[in-house]
Design an enzyme around this catalytic site. Structure first.
Site: not given
Length: 320
Positions: A158, A183
């Site tokens: 990502s 994350y």
């Protein structure tokens, strides 16, 4: 031979769909494993691959939900897998290996994002454990089935990897948990995994890629409070997506991982980070949050993370 981290001019872009990048590609007789292939981008990836003729195995933590979502799709089978549980990973891999089949495309798509502080296994931070360590163990356990001379392993990362490199002194966030930085670390780990796997596997003809699929509203946002998504400008108070031009559809979001797994344009390449159906450029310090950060493609950090992951999981298909 290493692949340059620069665009190749694929002819595709941010608006390309999974079906478009597969046009003219016949996957009959090919087998793919797509983790999380029953929801969001994973579901669109499964649909596109089966439409092109591939058989797709979908390991799922929520088997009943997966079977319901995939009902009516030919060429799909569902099995149980919880990436946060290494025993579950081992059991799935053993069942698959016992079938005697080989894998042409391994797409590590499943993941969690910005969840409250959660511990799995022996106290591991859940995002690092699920997004990275679970997939690390899965690929290493399935290695005997990954087809030499053409297979690809695709690690869905990502743009969130910009949030954080690897916190080598505290990878499990035992001090000062931050859900977005955690994350980011997990997504950086996804890129570093592809970098080192490609280095280890290229001489066998197996190549690895990592990618940013784009911004898409999917169940990945399940852990985010509505108020936070409103504050970020993603949705309004009624839940409507704001600036829809700034988000991809699931069909567009699935395109880069499908392109990574199947495109002949990437033959002979590997170990690079992709976005918008092309190889991404290196990120520019102080610039927009696009491209790939140097900390995510550093071969020394990639090797260090591989060694740590092998130690934590007890699995390394390439150990001497």
């Amino acid at each position: 031979m290493s692949t340059a981290q620069h665009k190749i001019g694929s002819g595709f872009g941010a608006n390309s769909t999974a079906d478009e990048v597969l046009e003219g590609i016949d996957l009959t007789g090919k087998l793919a494993i797509v983790t999380g292939g029953y929801s969001g981008l994973g579901l669109e990836t499964t649909r596109a691959l089966t439409k092109a003729g591939a058989r797709v195995v979908v390991p799922a933590r929520r088997r009943a939900a997966a079977e319901e979502a995939l009902a009516g799709l030919d060429g799909v089978e569902v099995d149980e897998l919880d990436l946060g549980d290494l025993e579950s990973v081992r059991a799935f891999a053993e069942r698959f290996l016992a079938s005697g089949r080989t894998i042409d495309f391994m797409i590590d798509n499943a993941g969690i994002m910005a969840c409250p502080e959660t511990r799995v296994g022996p106290g591991w931070e859940a995002q690092f454990a699920t997004n990275h360590l679970g997939h690390f163990a899965l690929v290493n356990r399935l290695w005997p089935a990954i087809e030499p001379g053409g297979a690809r392993v695709v690690s869905v990362s990502s743009r969130g990897h910009h949030f954080s490199g690897i916190r080598w002194d505290d990878v499990h966030w035992r001090q000062g948990y931050d859900k977005w930085e955690a994350y980011g670390q997990a997504k950086t780990a996804n890129v570093l995994f592809a970098v080192h796997l490609d280095r280890l596997a290229a001489d066998r003809g197996v190549r690895a890629f990592a990618l940013h699929p784009g911004g898409i509203i999917t169940p990945l946002q399940r852990h985010l409070p509505k108020a936070e998504m409103v504050e970020r400008g993603w949705i309004d108070e009624q839940g409507n997506v704001l600036n829809p031009e700034g988000f991809k559809s699931p069909e567009q979001g699935a395109a880069t991982q499908v392109w990574a797994a199947t495109s002949p344009q990437l033959d002979g390449m590997g170990g690079v980070y992709l976005e918008d159906c092309d190889i991404a450029e290196p990120a520019v310090d102080g610039g927009e949050r696009s491209g790939v950060k140097a900390w995510a493609t550093d071969p020394e950090q990639a090797a260090r993370l591989w060694a740590l992951s092998a130690e934590l999981t007890g699995v390394d298909a390439f150990a001497a």
